[in-house]
Design an enzyme around this catalytic site. Structure first.
Site, short mmCIF file in Angstrom:
data_model
loop_
_atom_site.label_atom_id
_atom_site.label_comp_id
_atom_site.label_asym_id
_atom_site.label_seq_id
_atom_site.Cartn_x
_atom_site.Cartn_y
_atom_site.Cartn_z
N ASP A 95 0.62 -1.35 -0.25
CA ASP A 95 0.06 0.29 0.23
C ASP A 95 1.46 1.22 -0.29
O ASP A 95 0.29 2.65 -0.53
CB ASP A 95 -1.13 -0.18 1.12
CG ASP A 95 -0.82 -0.41 2.74
OD1 ASP A 95 0.69 -0.70 2.14
OD2 ASP A 95 -0.91 -0.42 3.09
N ASP B 91 0.66 -6.72 -10.85
CA ASP B 91 0.20 -7.13 -12.04
C ASP B 91 -0.24 -5.66 -11.47
O ASP B 91 -0.31 -4.25 -12.45
CB ASP B 91 -0.94 -7.70 -11.74
CG ASP B 91 -1.93 -7.10 -12.57
OD1 ASP B 91 -1.97 -7.04 -14.39
OD2 ASP B 91 -3.44 -7.66 -12.36
N ASP C 124 1.21 -1.33 -13.94
CA ASP C 124 0.15 -0.61 -14.72
C ASP C 124 0.14 0.75 -13.77
O ASP C 124 -0.18 2.42 -14.30
CB ASP C 124 -1.88 -1.16 -13.98
CG ASP C 124 -2.35 -1.66 -15.51
OD1 ASP C 124 -1.11 -2.34 -15.79
OD2 ASP C 124 -3.36 -1.74 -15.78
C1 IPM Z 1 -1.30 -8.19 -17.32
C2 IPM Z 1 -2.50 -8.88 -17.37
C3 IPM Z 1 -3.10 -9.72 -17.15
C4 IPM Z 1 -2.59 -10.27 -15.98
C5 IPM Z 1 -4.46 -10.14 -17.61
C6 IPM Z 1 -4.71 -10.28 -18.59
C7 IPM Z 1 -4.91 -11.93 -17.60
O1 IPM Z 1 -3.27 -7.28 -16.92
O2 IPM Z 1 -0.08 -8.78 -18.09
O3 IPM Z 1 -1.11 -7.91 -16.40
O4 IPM Z 1 -3.11 -9.83 -15.32
O5 IPM Z 1 -1.40 -10.96 -15.99
MG MG Z 2 -2.38 -6.25 -16.10
#
Ligand code: IPM
Ligand code: MG
Length: 360
Positions: A227, A251, A255
């Site tokens: 966090d 993940d 992002d």
């Molecule tokens: C990523 C994507 C994948 C993940 C999905 C599409 C399953 O978000 O490569 O980050 O969660 O790993």
């Molecule tokens: Mg992802």
């Protein structure tokens, strides 16, 4: 030299961005003296449409028989696509998870770098950006919540769902070693991210990472709760060199890291096993809403292709050549819509590929 590359264009914008990456790779091949033989494979929704399943044994075998895999993206619009009427294990994403597991691609390397030229697209304030930032997220890719036991039941009319987060020390050790090795070639700092104040799996993670760190006395190790890391990424991203973390945290954090670089359309990724073999794909998804419109940014895929040359084929000069060409296109003021800012020249997917290829 001639290399065999398995190509998985996939769904949504996948085929468009992969075509541009191939164009750039071929230009690099002409300049640096290598050739790539492509074999196109189906995966995700494209495979469901033809084979009824998101990944076939033939695709797995063909991928294994290649020197590396170049992938676009898979998946569709969960609200409208018929693929999401299928059972979860038959949906496009299940194919991606399965190929990661089958090829033992446990180490996912996601560099997040702020190009000087893209400062205007970065949502952070100038005083936070400073001289920019340059980090690598090392995400464990074949364990944790993604691959633990899961089930949904109903007891006395109450629905219940269970997912399990499990790691053994071997899984943690091998990704930690990769993280420290990469840090050694960079600014020699590893930030291991966990939730050790709550989770057993994180407490084991922390212990094993500390054991591995003893073999790398030249690399500084710090631990950070996930966090707090989410907060630090927007508060002071400069502090990070290598972020080492488990599958789900990686993940989410990757992002977030991509967004602070200006656009998720810029973030490349490599998924590696113990050998030189790897699967290379942009970190972003298939963006079905903009598919077929020639507006997607192909740069994340182009940069993933450069990683492929470096990590799987040992073509370091050609990889650097592609990266320099991307930088030059940005310096020359060309932008796809996602990274566009006032005063720049807006171009489409194909034109962006042409411009990069021309600068190799
Ligand atoms: C990523 C994507 C994948 C993940 C999905 C599409 C399953 O978000 O490569 O980050 O969660 O790993
Ligand atoms: Mg992802």
């Amino acid at each position: 030299m001639n290399y065999k590359i398995a190509v998985i264009p996939g769904d949504g914008i996948g085929p468009e961005i992969v075509a541009e990456a191939q164009k750039v790779l071929d230009a690099a091949g002409r300049k640096y003296g290598f050739s790539l033989e492509y074999q196109e494979l189906l995966m995700g929704g494209a495979s469901i449409d033809v084979n009824g399943v998101p990944l076939t044994e033939e695709t797995i075998q063909a991928a294994k028989d290649s020197d590396a895999v170049l992938m676009g993206s898979i998946g569709g619009d969960a609200k409208t696509s018929p693929w999401y009427q299928l059972a979860p294990e038959l949906r496009p994403e299940a194919g991606l998870l399965k190929i990661r597991k089958e090829l033992n691609l446990f180490a996912n390397v996601r560099p997040a770098y702020l190009y000087e030229e893209l400062k205007a697209a970065c949502p952070l304030r100038d005083e936070i950006i400073g001289d920019g930032f340059d980090m690598v997220i090392m995400r464990e890719l074949t364990g944790g919540l993604y691959f633990g036991q899961r089930h949904t039941t109903e007891e006395n009319g109450v629905r219940k769902a269970v997912d399990t987060l499990s790691y053994d020390e071997k899984e943690i050790r091998r990704i930690a070693i990769k993280g420290f090795e990469i840090a050694r070639k960079r600014r020699k700092k590893v930030t291991s991210v966990d939730k050790a104040n709550v989770l057993d799996s994180s407490r084991l993670w922390r212990n094993v990472v500390e054991e591995v760190a003893k073999e790398y006395p030249d690399v500084t190790l710090e631990h950070m709760l996930v966090d707090n890391c989410a907060m630090q990424l927007v508060r002071d991203p400069k502090q990070f060199d290598v972020i080492l973390t488990e599958n789900m945290f990686g993940d989410i954090l990757s992002d977030e890291a991509s967004m602070v670089t200006g656009s998720i359309g810029m973030l490349s990724s490599a998924s590696l096993n113990e050998t030189k073999f790897g699967l290379y794909e942009p970190s972003h998804g298939s963006a079905p809403d903009i598919a077929g419109k020639n507006i997607a940014n192909p740069i994340a895929t182009v940069l993933s292709a450069a990683m492929m040359l470096r990590y799987s084929l040992d073509l370091d000069d050609a990889a650097a050549g592609i990266e320099a060409a991307v930088k030059q296109v940005l310096a020359d003021g060309y932008r796809t819509g996602d990274i566009f800012s006032e005063g720049c020249k807006k171009v489409g997917t194909v034109e962006m590929g042409d411009l990069i290829a021309a600068r190799i």
